[in-house]
Scaffold this motif. Structure first.
Motif, PDB file in Angstrom:
ATOM      1  N   LEU A  22      19.858 -12.382-100.068  1.00 55.98           N
ATOM      2  CA  LEU A  22      21.269 -12.709 -99.984  1.00 55.98           C
ATOM      3  C   LEU A  22      21.684 -13.825-100.674  1.00 55.98           C
ATOM      4  N   VAL A  23      21.322 -14.630-100.417  1.00 61.36           N
ATOM      5  CA  VAL A  23      21.732 -16.136-101.096  1.00 61.36           C
ATOM      6  C   VAL A  23      22.028 -16.179-102.601  1.00 61.36           C
ATOM      7  N   PHE A  24      20.327 -15.191-103.113  1.00 61.79           N
ATOM      8  CA  PHE A  24      20.817 -15.392-104.886  1.00 61.79           C
ATOM      9  C   PHE A  24      21.042 -13.742-105.155  1.00 61.79           C
ATOM     10  N   THR A  25      21.431 -13.003-104.374  1.00 61.59           N
ATOM     11  CA  THR A  25      22.188 -11.668-104.989  1.00 61.59           C
ATOM     12  C   THR A  25      23.391 -12.506-105.256  1.00 61.59           C
ATOM     13  N   ALA A  26      24.325 -13.549-103.832  1.00 59.38           N
ATOM     14  CA  ALA A  26      25.215 -13.789-104.344  1.00 59.38           C
ATOM     15  C   ALA A  26      25.702 -14.648-105.624  1.00 59.38           C
ATOM     16  N   LEU A  27      24.620 -15.246-105.656  1.00 63.05           N
ATOM     17  CA  LEU A  27      24.034 -16.573-106.932  1.00 63.05           C
ATOM     18  C   LEU A  27      24.568 -15.427-108.239  1.00 63.05           C
ATOM     19  N   PHE A  28      23.840 -14.338-108.738  1.00 65.78           N
ATOM     20  CA  PHE A  28      23.683 -13.661-110.139  1.00 65.78           C
ATOM     21  C   PHE A  28      24.671 -12.987-109.344  1.00 65.78           C
ATOM     22  N   ALA A  29      25.634 -12.581-108.218  1.00 65.95           N
ATOM     23  CA  ALA A  29      27.039 -11.573-108.990  1.00 65.95           C
ATOM     24  C   ALA A  29      27.782 -12.650-109.889  1.00 65.95           C
ATOM     25  N   ILE A  76      30.126  -4.360-109.193  1.00 60.37           N
ATOM     26  CA  ILE A  76      31.397  -3.586-109.655  1.00 60.37           C
ATOM     27  C   ILE A  76      31.939  -2.897-108.647  1.00 60.37           C
ATOM     28  N   ALA A  77      31.457  -2.704-107.475  1.00 62.00           N
ATOM     29  CA  ALA A  77      31.909  -2.226-105.953  1.00 62.00           C
ATOM     30  C   ALA A  77      33.345  -3.279-105.644  1.00 62.00           C
ATOM     31  N   LEU A  78      33.391  -4.081-105.916  1.00 60.49           N
ATOM     32  CA  LEU A  78      34.245  -4.697-105.688  1.00 60.49           C
ATOM     33  C   LEU A  78      35.267  -5.041-106.506  1.00 60.49           C
ATOM     34  N   ALA A  79      34.859  -4.377-107.682  1.00 59.15           N
ATOM     35  CA  ALA A  79      35.873  -4.257-109.255  1.00 59.15           C
ATOM     36  C   ALA A  79      36.375  -3.065-108.683  1.00 59.15           C
ATOM     37  N   GLY A  80      35.769  -2.146-108.527  1.00 55.45           N
ATOM     38  CA  GLY A  80      36.612  -1.280-108.191  1.00 55.45           C
ATOM     39  C   GLY A  80      38.053  -0.999-106.930  1.00 55.45           C
ATOM     40  N   THR A  81      37.743  -1.493-106.195  1.00 59.02           N
ATOM     41  CA  THR A  81      38.825  -2.278-105.522  1.00 59.02           C
ATOM     42  C   THR A  81      40.238  -2.380-105.435  1.00 59.02           C
ATOM     43  N   GLY A  82      39.873  -3.112-106.668  1.00 56.68           N
ATOM     44  CA  GLY A  82      41.466  -3.699-106.990  1.00 56.68           C
ATOM     45  C   GLY A  82      40.784  -5.324-107.069  1.00 56.68           C
ATOM     46  N   LEU A  83      39.871  -6.211-106.800  1.00 56.13           N
ATOM     47  CA  LEU A  83      39.383  -7.563-107.220  1.00 56.13           C
ATOM     48  C   LEU A  83      39.427  -7.570-109.420  1.00 56.13           C
ATOM     49  N   PRO A  84      40.280  -8.570-110.033  1.00 59.81           N
ATOM     50  CA  PRO A  84      39.958  -8.723-110.851  1.00 59.81           C
ATOM     51  C   PRO A  84      38.594  -9.681-111.243  1.00 59.81           C
ATOM     52  N   LEU A  86      36.408  -8.818-112.927  1.00 58.42           N
ATOM     53  CA  LEU A  86      34.974  -8.028-114.804  1.00 58.42           C
ATOM     54  C   LEU A  86      36.311  -8.115-115.624  1.00 58.42           C
ATOM     55  N   HIS A  87      36.526  -9.878-115.920  1.00 57.05           N
ATOM     56  CA  HIS A  87      37.403  -9.927-117.276  1.00 57.05           C
ATOM     57  C   HIS A  87      38.210 -10.381-116.827  1.00 57.05           C
ATOM     58  N   GLY A  88      38.734 -10.349-115.944  1.00 53.78           N
ATOM     59  CA  GLY A  88      39.859 -10.628-115.331  1.00 53.78           C
ATOM     60  C   GLY A  88      40.814  -9.474-114.621  1.00 53.78           C
ATOM     61  N   ASN A  89      39.866  -8.007-114.213  1.00 53.66           N
ATOM     62  CA  ASN A  89      40.509  -6.778-114.094  1.00 53.66           C
ATOM     63  C   ASN A  89      39.520  -6.489-113.603  1.00 53.66           C
ATOM     64  N   GLY A  90      39.996  -5.512-112.388  1.00 53.15           N
ATOM     65  CA  GLY A  90      39.836  -4.658-111.673  1.00 53.15           C
ATOM     66  C   GLY A  90      40.314  -2.775-111.411  1.00 53.15           C
ATOM     67  N   GLY A  91      40.099  -2.836-110.416  1.00 50.51           N
ATOM     68  CA  GLY A  91      40.591  -1.314-109.649  1.00 50.51           C
ATOM     69  C   GLY A  91      39.750  -0.158-110.441  1.00 50.51           C
ATOM     70  N   LEU A  92      40.251   1.015-110.127  1.00 52.42           N
ATOM     71  CA  LEU A  92      40.030   2.428-110.598  1.00 52.42           C
ATOM     72  C   LEU A  92      39.919   2.227-112.251  1.00 52.42           C
ATOM     73  N   SER A  93      41.013   2.008-112.682  1.00 59.80           N
ATOM     74  CA  SER A  93      41.577   2.166-114.315  1.00 59.80           C
ATOM     75  C   SER A  93      40.948   1.647-115.058  1.00 59.80           C
TER      76      SER A  93
END
Length: 204
Positions: A22-29, A76-84, A86-93
């Motif tokens: 879990l720790v390494f998963t979080a680090l690479f995320a 990617i899942a968290l970005a889909g909820t709207g958190l920015p 991926l290059h400062g962006n997020g959301g379903l768009s």
């Protein structure tokens, strides 16, 4: 019949592996998020050059199939909820935007690179030349070509382009850079993976 102490030791050992994973998963995320923020716009295409594919390659090659997949899929899942993320962006768009064909393939690229890496490092800590070439081929095949196979048709669909024009906009300018990233990733995986702590119990 195993003793109570032996069973308890096995349980503690398995818990330690899970926590470490879990720790390494979080680090690479976090690495994936950081590398996604480093981008270089290309004036004639809406797709920027980023280092996020390098993070995908490293996650799969260093963490292996399972943790490599989840380290990328989680972002990617968290970005889909709207958190920015991926290059400062997020959301379903973002997840259904013009680069979605690349984004959705990232976790699977990490999974497949990790699958190959797991098998190459299963019997040896140091890869020989032949094994290194196999690793590099897997990184290029799954971390570059597979992503283009999904990303370019989606780009063509979103902008109503021919495949040829989509290749000009979403493949040709990036291919040399992605090959360089693949070589860098293969070298780093070859050098670093033997020194990473084991994330799973040794197979019996």
């Amino acid at each position: 019949m195993p003793s109570i102490q032996s069973t308890s030791a096995n349980v503690q050992s398995n818990q330690a592996y899970r926590v470490r994973g879990l720790v390494f998963t979080a680090l690479f995320a976090a690495l994936f998020i950081a590398f996604s923020s480093i981008q270089f716009p290309v004036w004639y295409t809406p797709v920027p050059i980023t280092l996020q594919t390098l993070a995908v390659m490293l996650a799969g090659g260093l963490l292996g199939a399972t943790y490599g997949f989840w380290s990328i899929a989680l972002v990617i899942a968290l970005a889909g909820t709207g958190l920015p993320l991926l290059h400062g962006n997020g959301g379903l768009s973002l997840l259904f935007g013009h680069t979605a064909g690349f984004i959705w393939m990232f976790p699977f690229a990490a999974l497949l690179i990790g699958w190959v890496s797991d098998r190459l490092f299963r019997s040896t800590a140091q890869l020989n030349t032949r094994q290194f070439i196999m690793l590099l081929a897997a990184i290029i095949g799954f971390g570059v070509l597979l992503e283009y196979a999904s990303g370019v048709p989606w780009l063509a669909y979103k902008f109503d382009l021919t495949i040829h024009k989509a290749l000009i906009a979403g493949c040709y300018p990036f291919l040399p850079v992605d090959i360089v990233k693949s070589v860098v990733a293969a070298i780093l995986i070859r050098k670093l993976r033997p020194y990473l702590p084991r994330l799973r119990p040794a197979a019996r």
